[in-house]
Structures are given as structure tokens and as C-alpha cells.
Design a protein around this motif. Structure first.
Motif, PDB file in Angstrom:
ATOM      1  N   HIS A 181     -19.863  13.684 -23.120  1.00 10.61           N
ATOM      2  CA  HIS A 181     -19.569  15.110 -22.942  1.00 10.61           C
ATOM      3  C   HIS A 181     -18.251  15.329 -22.166  1.00 10.61           C
ATOM      4  O   HIS A 181     -17.487  16.240 -22.477  1.00 10.61           O
ATOM      5  CB  HIS A 181     -20.751  15.746 -22.199  1.00 10.61           C
ATOM      6  CG  HIS A 181     -20.635  17.211 -21.964  1.00 10.61           C
ATOM      7  ND1 HIS A 181     -20.915  18.147 -22.933  1.00 10.61           N
ATOM      8  CD2 HIS A 181     -20.268  17.911 -20.867  1.00 10.61           C
ATOM      9  CE1 HIS A 181     -20.735  19.355 -22.437  1.00 10.61           C
ATOM     10  NE2 HIS A 181     -20.334  19.251 -21.176  1.00 10.61           N
ATOM     11  N   GLY A 216     -17.351  24.558 -10.048  1.00 14.42           N
ATOM     12  CA  GLY A 216     -18.027  25.690 -10.706  1.00 14.42           C
ATOM     13  C   GLY A 216     -19.373  25.976 -10.054  1.00 14.42           C
ATOM     14  O   GLY A 216     -19.768  27.137  -9.893  1.00 14.42           O
ATOM     15  N   VAL A 265     -14.462  26.016 -15.839  1.00 13.26           N
ATOM     16  CA  VAL A 265     -13.621  26.722 -14.857  1.00 13.26           C
ATOM     17  C   VAL A 265     -12.151  26.780 -15.328  1.00 13.26           C
ATOM     18  O   VAL A 265     -11.355  27.561 -14.804  1.00 13.26           O
ATOM     19  CB  VAL A 265     -13.761  26.077 -13.449  1.00 13.26           C
ATOM     20  CG1 VAL A 265     -13.053  26.890 -12.386  1.00 13.26           C
ATOM     21  CG2 VAL A 265     -15.239  25.927 -13.067  1.00 13.26           C
TER      22      VAL A 265
HETATM   23  O1  KG4 Z   1     -18.179  23.463 -18.826  1.00 10.66           O
HETATM   24  P1  KG4 Z   1     -19.285  24.423 -18.530  1.00 10.66           P
HETATM   25  O2  KG4 Z   1     -19.607  25.467 -19.567  1.00 10.66           O
HETATM   26  O3  KG4 Z   1     -20.608  23.688 -18.234  1.00 10.66           O
HETATM   27  C1  KG4 Z   1     -20.680  22.491 -17.576  1.00 10.66           C
HETATM   28  O4  KG4 Z   1     -20.480  21.423 -18.241  1.00 10.66           O
HETATM   29  O5  KG4 Z   1     -20.933  22.542 -16.360  1.00 10.66           O
HETATM   30  O6  KG4 Z   1     -18.899  25.121 -17.143  1.00 10.66           O
HETATM   31  C2  KG4 Z   1     -19.663  26.168 -16.613  1.00 10.66           C
HETATM   32  C3  KG4 Z   1     -19.051  26.557 -15.282  1.00 10.66           C
HETATM   33  C4  KG4 Z   1     -19.928  27.515 -14.473  1.00 10.66           C
HETATM   34  O7  KG4 Z   1     -19.987  27.058 -13.152  1.00 10.66           O
HETATM   35  C5  KG4 Z   1     -19.185  28.831 -14.583  1.00 10.66           C
HETATM   36  O8  KG4 Z   1     -19.399  29.688 -13.481  1.00 10.66           O
HETATM   37  C6  KG4 Z   1     -17.755  28.355 -14.610  1.00 10.66           C
HETATM   38  O9  KG4 Z   1     -17.788  27.217 -15.451  1.00 10.66           O
HETATM   39  N1  KG4 Z   1     -16.804  29.355 -15.150  1.00 10.66           N
HETATM   40  C7  KG4 Z   1     -15.814  29.928 -14.425  1.00 10.66           C
HETATM   41  C8  KG4 Z   1     -15.146  30.820 -15.286  1.00 10.66           C
HETATM   42  N2  KG4 Z   1     -15.754  30.761 -16.498  1.00 10.66           N
HETATM   43  C9  KG4 Z   1     -16.759  29.846 -16.395  1.00 10.66           C
HETATM   44  N3  KG4 Z   1     -15.451  29.762 -13.138  1.00 10.66           N
HETATM   45  C10 KG4 Z   1     -14.405  30.485 -12.688  1.00 10.66           C
HETATM   46  N4  KG4 Z   1     -13.721  31.363 -13.465  1.00 10.66           N
HETATM   47  C11 KG4 Z   1     -14.053  31.559 -14.739  1.00 10.66           C
HETATM   48  N5  KG4 Z   1     -13.384  32.423 -15.502  1.00 10.66           N
END
Ligand code: KG4
Ligand code: ZN
Length: 374
Positions: free
Chosen positions: A118, A179, A289
Motif C-alpha cells: 500500500h 494525519g 495529507v
Molecule cells: O492516505 P489516507 O486516505 O489513509 C491512510 O492510508 O491513512 O489518509 C487519510 C488521512 C486522514 O488522517 C485525513 O485526516 C488526512 O489524511 N487528510 C488531510 C487532508 N485530507 C485528508 N489532512 C490534512 N489536510 C487535508 N486536506
């Protein structure tokens, strides 16, 4: 003898690593479709992802998501040459559903199953390209070595890409991911789940200098990071504000701006240290993020200063979890098999491994070692 100038194979890709059921159809770097069935509404009530609930939702959604991805791509099942699936890292019960489905499809359609890491997906997401309607497709040929900065809800890592498929982790968070920190502090501020995008939205109206956050791990000479101190600091500050009843909309916006500044300053501080002795040509930003404009702008500045090419996914959909990035990795894996035989005549198809067990803690370093052994 045919050479490998042929079109890359069409791949059906599946990611069920966390709280999104995603299925995509890709061809090399090109995305033909990328469907993401989000479970956010389901998990909101728990303020985070509940693994058994995620598993059931993947079970319920996977078939319809596959059908939708194939339909949207405009291809037919017989065009699909392989099925790629996330093997890890991720939530074990959630991974299981995608893997089972991929094995079933591989058997029923007589095509190989390509297991994918991943994190490698988040890394190569920067190379994914939209499907141009009429224009000629332009492949990205990155200059290596490059450094990937993967910032998501589960990971915050610096990964050296010596060549595609060969990775070295140079630094990572020792506790919470960036995140996760934004999500947990955002939850304390009552911003719902996931709070990261809301923190970004509110931060735009706030002053990043309103609250002082500590800069973690400055005495530590490694490129590792730690975000749990920022979380603890936030918790204390928020309870003081609550006691004073001063957590109004303006203060919340100021707090979000300061928190975001504190989290990103830590990543950039360590990155700057790393860049001193790490000769690279490109800097890639991936993970959920990476959708954050403030982080993108800061990293763009860093890359300009160091004369590096900056890459980040062309759409926010490719930052968060999605299957297209898994398909892109599988495309490279298939290609690397071709390069080894250098001919389409000599069994160019990858083989389905005998076992595809879930790897909830699969480290990207071992991903490249495993790849080298195959
Ligand atoms: O990559 P992802 O979809 O899942 C993982 O593999 O963890 O990342 C999700 C993370 C969450 O913590 C979410 O709050 C964060 O990405 N996130 C953001 C934004 N969009 C998503 N954090 C800050 N600013 C954003 N615009
Ligand atoms: Zn992810």
C-alpha cells in the motif's frame, strides 16, 4: 521477435486496506477508472475506523465497486490481464476481503494476481496520469534517485527511491502519524472524523502564530519523527481554553492554523536535515495529507531551494486511499518482469504467488527485498 514497445497490460486493482473500498482499472500509468466507495459515514459514530465494521462494509461493497470500475473504464472483462491487490500494510480484517476477492477473480478469469504494498501505492501515485480523451498520452519518466514523503493517517515516512521497486526507509514517525495527529486533535476540537480536511479549512481563516507548538526531536540526529507530543500539548491547551470558555470560532481557527503549522514544521525540519546528505533529483509527496495546500506549498518551496523536481498526485482523489495507485504499482511490477526477459515471447506474465497472506505491518524496505527475491 516482439519488443516491449507494446501497450502496457490492463489491470484491475483492488484496495481494501482501511475504510475505503476502492477498485480501479489502469494501464501502465494511465487511469481508466478509479472508484472509491467511502465508509466515512459509517465510522463517524466511532470517531475512527472500527476494523470489523470496515470488513463488513468491504464485503457489502466490493462486488458493486468492481462492476462500477469496469463499466466506467469502458473496457470488457476479457481485456483485463491481471488483478492487483493491496496485501498490506493495513487493517488485517479489511485486507482479507480484497485479497480473497482478487484470488477468486484470478482463478475465475485465469489471470495472475499481483500483490502490492500500500505504501508503494502512495509513493507511485505521483506518476498516475488521467486518461486523455483525444490527446496523446504522455508518460512521466522520473529522474531517480528521488525521495518520497508519504504523509497519511497511518504513516509518515521518508523513503528513498533508488529505482522503482527498490526502496529504503530513511525516517518515519515513532508514534502517531501526522494525519492521525490532525484527526485526534481535531476530534478534541469537535471537528468530526476525519478532521484533517476540516483543520485545513479552518486554518485558512486562522493565524498560525497564535499558539506556540514545540518542535519535536531536535536533539535526535535521526530523520525519525514524533507527533504524540504535539497531540499531548494540544490536549492541555484545549482543556485550558475550555476551562476559560474561550474556545470560540476565531480561537478554534487560530488553533487549527497553529497546529497545522506545528505538524508541518516538524516534517520540514527533518526533511531539510535529510536533504543535506541525501543527493536526490526529485521529491514526491503522497498520502491523504498530501491533499493539504499548505503542506504542498511548503514542500514546493523546499524543493525550489534545493533545485529538485516536485511531484504530487494530479488529483486529491489519488492522495487518499484508492486502488488506481495499486494498479500503477502492479503495472511497474509487470514491466519489470518484461525487462528481465526483454521479450514478450518468454512467459512475460507475472505468476500468482502460491500464498497471498495479509501483511498488516508490511514494511516498505522488506517490500523491495521480497521483490528482489521473486
Ligand atoms: O492516505 P489516507 O486516505 O489513509 C491512510 O492510508 O491513512 O489518509 C487519510 C488521512 C486522514 O488522517 C485525513 O485526516 C488526512 O489524511 N487528510 C488531510 C487532508 N485530507 C485528508 N489532512 C490534512 N489536510 C487535508 N486536506
Ligand atoms: Zn493509505
Amino acid at each position: 521477435m516482439k519488443t516491449n514497445t507494446q501497450k502496457p497490460p490492463i489491470i484491475l486493482a483492488i484496495d481494501t486496506s482501511c475504510d475505503e473500498t476502492s477498485v480501479a482499472v489502469t494501464q501502465g500509468q494511465k487511469i481508466l477508472s478509479n472508484i472509491v466507495a467511502s465508509q466515512i459515514e459509517l465510522h463517524k459514530q466511532y470517531g475512527g475506523v472500527f476494523p470489523t465494521v470496515a470488513k463488513q462494509a468491504h464485503k457489502d461493497n466490493i462486488e458493486a465497486t468492481i462492476t462500477a470500475a469496469i463499466k466506467r473504464s469502458g473496457i470488457t472483462i476479457k481485456d483485463i490481464k491481471a488483478v492487483a491487490v493491496t496485501q498490506g500494510p493495513g487493517l488485517a480484517p479489511a485486507l482479507e476481503i480484497g485479497i480473497q476477492k482478487a484470488i477468486e477473480i484470478g482463478k475465475n478469469w485465469s489471470i495472475p494476481v499481483i500483490p502490492v504494498n500500500h505504501i508503494e501505492g502512495h509513493i507511485l501515485s505521483v506518476l498516475a496520469q488521467p486518461n486523455p480523451r483525444k490527446k496523446i498520452f504522455k508518460k512521466i519518466n522520473p529522474q531517480l534517485p528521488a525521495l518520497a514523503v508519504v504523509v497519511s493517517g497511518g504513516h509518515t515516512e521518508f523513503i528513498l527511491i533508488e529505482k522503482i521497486g527498490h526502496y529504503k526507509k530513511l525516517g518515519a514517525t515513532l508514534d502517531d502519524a501526522a494525519g492521525e495527529c490532525l484527526d485526534k486533535v481535531g476530534r478534541l476540537l469537535g471537528l468530526g472524523y476525519p478532521a484533517g480536511p476540516v483543520v485545513e479549512h479552518l486554518a485558512k481563516k486562522g493565524n498560525p502564530k497564535s499558539f506556540a507548538f514545540p518542535l519535536p526531536m531536535t536533539a535526535n540526529k535521526t530523520f525519525d519523527m514524533s507527533f504524540s507530543g504535539l497531540k499531548t500539548h494540544s490536549r492541555k491547551e484545549i482543556s485550558k481554553l475550555e476551562e476559560k470558555k474561550s474556545l470560540d470560532a476565531v480561537t478554534t481557527a487560530n488553533f487549527c492554523a497553529s497546529l497545522q503549522f506545528g505538524v508541518f514544521r516538524h516534517i520540514i525540519y527533518k526533511l531539510e536535515k535529510l536533504l543535506i546528505d541525501t543527493p536526490i533529483k526529485e521529491l514526491w509527496l503522497g498520502g491523504g495529507v498530501a491533499a493539504n495546500q499548505t503542506l504542498r506549498t511548503s514542500l514546493r518551496k523546499t524543493t525550489k531551494k534545493h533545485n529538485l523536481i516536485f511531484r504530487t498526485p494530479y488529483s486529491n482523489k489519488l492522495c487518499g486511499d484508492n486502488a488506481a495507485m495499486i494498479g500503477v504499482v502492479a503495472g511497474y511490477k509487470w514491466q519489470s518482469k518484461l525487462n528481465k526477459t526483454n521479450s514478450f515471447d518468454q512467459s512475460p506474465q507475472p505468476k500468482t504467488p502460491q500464498r497471498i497472506d495479509r501483511k498488516p505491518h508490511w514494511n516498505i524496505d522488506s517490500a523491495s527485498r521480497l521483490e528482489a527475491k521473486q
